[in-house]
Design an enzyme around this catalytic site. Structure first.
Site, PDB file in Angstrom:
ATOM      1  N   ASP A 293       1.017  -1.515  -0.012  1.00 42.38           N
ATOM      2  CA  ASP A 293       0.122   0.076  -0.102  1.00 42.38           C
ATOM      3  C   ASP A 293       0.933   1.274   0.210  1.00 42.38           C
ATOM      4  O   ASP A 293       1.841   1.263   0.467  1.00 42.38           O
ATOM      5  CB  ASP A 293      -0.932  -0.456   0.914  1.00 42.38           C
ATOM      6  CG  ASP A 293      -2.108   0.700   0.404  1.00 42.38           C
ATOM      7  OD1 ASP A 293      -2.273   1.644  -0.088  1.00 42.38           O
ATOM      8  OD2 ASP A 293      -3.465   0.538   1.433  1.00 42.38           O
TER       9      ASP A 293
HETATM   10  C1  NOJ Z   1      -4.317   3.611   0.278  1.00 43.90           C
HETATM   11  C2  NOJ Z   1      -5.638   2.774   0.252  1.00 43.90           C
HETATM   12  O1  NOJ Z   1      -5.006   2.335   1.754  1.00 43.90           O
HETATM   13  C3  NOJ Z   1      -5.539   1.646  -0.750  1.00 43.90           C
HETATM   14  O2  NOJ Z   1      -6.369   1.040  -1.241  1.00 43.90           O
HETATM   15  C4  NOJ Z   1      -5.289   2.623  -1.600  1.00 43.90           C
HETATM   16  O3  NOJ Z   1      -5.567   1.624  -3.173  1.00 43.90           O
HETATM   17  C5  NOJ Z   1      -4.345   3.663  -2.443  1.00 43.90           C
HETATM   18  N1  NOJ Z   1      -3.408   3.974  -1.151  1.00 43.90           N
HETATM   19  C6  NOJ Z   1      -4.360   3.661  -3.565  1.00 43.90           C
HETATM   20  O4  NOJ Z   1      -4.227   5.109  -3.758  1.00 43.90           O
END
Ligand code: NOJ
Length: 747
Positions: A293
């Site tokens: 993430d």
């Molecule tokens: C953070 C989020 O937790 C995740 O779900 C997302 O896909 C990413 N950012 C990218 O935007």
């Protein structure tokens, strides 16, 4: 002399033997090589040519501008073969510009991979995932994901960071909006449907994108419902409650996984070999690409498990991570880690292999570019909008409808639409709205006007804004309600109150909204409450006093038209809650499939499991939802009363629409394992079927229960199906014990 000859001959024979054997081995290797797919050979050949810096570049993902534009730095990196993928870069023209540099100007011409959060639609927005899950309509859920994929791919997006398949039992957690709710069985079915919708069976196709099961794992169990917070649970609970939707995604062929921000029992997901090596690779045999993430590698330092940047990179890669999103530690420290023997080339090569394999599977080497004409034809086309309206209608849950307050008669002459949310385009699409544009969205006010045309006067008053701290607009709204025949009162959360980083400790109506509801209620005029929100809300006063409540979540581009369809009876609500609505935050966590206690609730006995100040029961249970018509479920029959551990049982019931309108009901089958080696939940959903019936129509439906799905993980974390007696209830909500029977799994 003779001896010397003999020795000589033996030597020749031994040589011949070794020569022969190596020939055999060589032949086998050739056969093996011939069997390996051409993709693997292409990967080998690329890997052989790549420098370490180029390899590390494939493991890097950087963020584009919010607008979808790449950043100037990306061009340079792509030209030098040092950037494997981006997130947020999108749009045929913009993505092609960056792709062209990678494909035409970089040394090895490896195409870029463009990722984006296509969570509930790309341009045409569908209901937020929690809302869409309330439809319990797997075909429809698959179709909306397919449409989202069609639009996204046409705009140059290859990879969506969806579905989010985190089970969540805590409505304080804002990200509950992004998933399928609290139930592992329903969540797994939906996970499968969403992955299939995005990917089909071949995600190289022009109407598909690669999906990403996220966030592995247990992110939805953040302590105290506070986003990014830690989780701590037994491996058994992980396996039984939190893992199955991810496994379902694997079964659907999901191409990628994302790490979660949280630590699990002290080990952050991004540095957790148990998740990535043991579960994903060894047990599930998946070769899904693993992306961290956002900045999660960097966060390993804050978690207190990595000493410095290099250490964080080492931990992540050695745990089985392939791509680092946004932070750049793998890139920055990879060479040094290899030199210091803290990271092996084989580990890096494996990760690069995953990335290249994905690019081959997506067909990017043959077809790297998006087609701008196709993009124009696909985005927000009439067919997509039409389906968005249908899917929105299916997501609505009728929570209350006293004296048939709804549907509103179309012969009405004066109608008030009250509430900020009813008039605000931005709030229709909900959070994580992809490339959705607020100007495309139909508000409730517009939807009602579209529905009634010139036949009625439709007036609007917001009363207050979404935060509703200022009540100065209440008088105007109340006056409007007083002078109208009916008021559609829209209250709930602003889109920024749910999804990421949006945890709340008070999940009631924000600010003074409840005061506004009470003021409208006091007019004595007829009204219905339309809720918009990304999580269960504590709405006890409404549940007790308001005549009708329609839960609409955030319904997407066609929200207003769909809400009007349902309010005026052109559509009949059929949604069922995928999540429990508590009475108060104090009851959390509250979910239907809880374990029994040794002292189950008894009204007369103080020393049983209960609160002094609240019932145990929720405000609205999982699986609950009303309709404008009525259904009768009867005649429960089991195909047999005993099944083997590998056998199956057919459960049939008659479902009858006993009212005056066509409608759909969701028949739900729950089981209880009465006595097992471990305490088992008081009920567990194990089958369901959505049935559409005309007024008066009756149909027999058959659902299948497989013994293998009735097992659990024992204390040794092995999945076991135990013999014994099971209870079974069939109904239209988790608290509906209308039809009951028992059956036995025999040894
Ligand atoms: C953070 C989020 O937790 C995740 O779900 C997302 O896909 C990413 N950012 C990218 O935007």
């Amino acid at each position: 002399m003779r001896l010397a000859v003999k020795r000589h001959i033996s030597f020749i024979l031994v040589c011949l033997f070794f020569f022969n054997t190596s020939l055999l081995f060589a032949q086998r290797n050739v056969r093996f090589a011939a069997q390996t797919s051409s993709i693997e050979r292409k990967i080998d050949s690329l890997l052989a040519k790549m420098t370490l810096a180029e390899k590390l570049g494939q493991l890097q993902q950087l963020d584009g501008e919010a607008s979808g534009k790449y950043r100037p730095e990306h061009l340079e990196l792509a030209r030098n073969g040092l950037l494997g993928s981006t997130l947020n870069v999108r749009g045929a023209e913009q993505s092609n510009e960056l792709q062209k540099i990678a494909v035409e100007q970089s040394r090895l011409k490896i195409p870029m991979l463009f990722a984006f959060d296509v969570i509930h639609g790309y341009r045409t927005m569908f209901p937020i995932p929690l809302g869409e899950s309330a439809s319990w309509d797997l075909a429809s859920i698959e179709k909306s994901a397919h449409i989202a994929a069609t639009e996204a791919r046409s705009a140059g997006v290859h990879w969506t960071f969806a579905p989010m398949v985190d089970i969540a039992r805590d409505p304080r957690w804002g990200r509950i909006a992004e998933g399928a709710g609290e139930d592992t069985f329903l969540g797994s079915q939906i996970a499968f449907a969403r992955v299939r919708g995005f990917q089909g069976t071949d995600f190289s196709q022009s109407d598909r994108v690669m999906a990403c099961a996220k966030h592995f794992a247990a992110y939805g169990a953040a302590e105290a419902g506070r986003d990014y917070n830690t989780t701590d649970m037994s491996e058994r609970t992980l396996r039984e409650i939190y893992f199955p939707p991810f496994k379902a995604a694997v079964d659907a062929g999901v191409g990628s996984f994302m790490t979660s921000f949280n630590s699990i029992s002290g080990v952050p997901s991004t540095a957790n070999p148990f998740l990535w090596k043991q579960i994903l690779r060894d047990e599930w045999k998946s070769d899904a690409l693993v992306v961290t993430d956002y900045t999660a590698v960097m966060e390993l330092m804050k978690h207190g498990v990595a000493l410095d940047e290099a250490d964080a990179a080492r931990l992540a890669l050695n745990a089985g991570i392939d791509i680092e999103m946004v932070s750049r530690f793998v890139n920055k420290h990879g060479e040094q880690l290899v030199q210091n023997k803290k990271l092996s080339m084989a580990t890096i090569d494996n990760a690069v292999r995953e990335v290249l394999r994905t690019k081959f599977k997506l067909g990017l080497f043959e077809k790297p570019y998006a087609d701008a004409n196709r993009e124009r034809a696909m985005l927000l086309n009439a067919e997509h909008r039409k389906f968005a309206r249908q899917s929105a209608n299916e997501s609505f849950v009728l929570l209350k409808n006293e004296r048939e307050t709804l549907p509103i008669k179309k012969s009405i002459k004066e109608i008030a639409v009250v509430g900020f949310l009813a008039g605000d385009q931005r709030n229709m699409n909900g959070n994580w709205a992809g490339d959705g544009r607020e100007q495309d969205a139909v508000t409730v006010f517009e939807g009602v006007k579209n529905k009634l045309g010139n036949s009625a006067k439709v007036k609007f008053a917001s009363g207050c804004d979404a935060k509703c701290e200022d009540a100065s607009g209440f008088d105007e709204a109340v006056k409007l309600a007083q002078n109208s025949d009916f008021t559609i009162l829209t209250v709930g959360e602003d889109i920024d109150m749910s999804a990421e980083a949006s945890s709340r400790t008070d999940i009631g109506l924000p600010g003074k909204q409840l005061e506004l509801v009470k003021r409208i209620h006091q007019t004595g005029k007829s009204y219905a409450v339309v809720l918009m929100n990304g999580r269960p809300l504590t709405i006890n006063w409404l549940a007790e006093n308001s005549p009708a409540i329609l839960e609409t979540w955030f319904a997407g581009t066609e929200a207003g038209n769909a809400i009007a369809d349902t309010l005026f009876g052109d559509a009949n609500p059929s949604g069922k809650l995928p999540i429990t609505f508590p009475r108060s935050v104090g009851q959390i966590p509250i979910y239907y499939n809880a374990l029994p206690t040794g002292r189950p609730f008894e009204a007369e006995n103080k020393y049983t499991s209960k609160y002094l100040d609240s019932p145990n029961t929720p405000l609205y249970p999982f699986g609950y939802g009303l309709s404008y018509t009525t259904f009768k479920v009867s005649n429960l029959q089991l195909s047999q009363s005993k099944i083997s551990k590998t056998g199956e049982l057919k459960v049939s019931v008659d479902v009858e629409n006993t009212g005056k309108r066509a409608g759909a009901e969701v028949v739900q089958v729950y089981v209880r394992d009465f006595v097992a080696s471990l305490s088992r939940p008081v009920k567990e959903l194990k089958a369901f079927q959505r049935v559409s019936l005309k007024a008066g129509e009756k149909r027999k439906i058959e659902l299948v229960l497989k013994a293998k799905d009735l097992g659990f993980y024992n204390t040794a974390n092995q999945y076991v199906v135990e013999a014994g007696e099971f209870g079974l209830t069939v109904g239209t909500s988790s608290n509906d014990d209308g039809l009951k029977d028992t059956f036995t799994i025999v040894k």
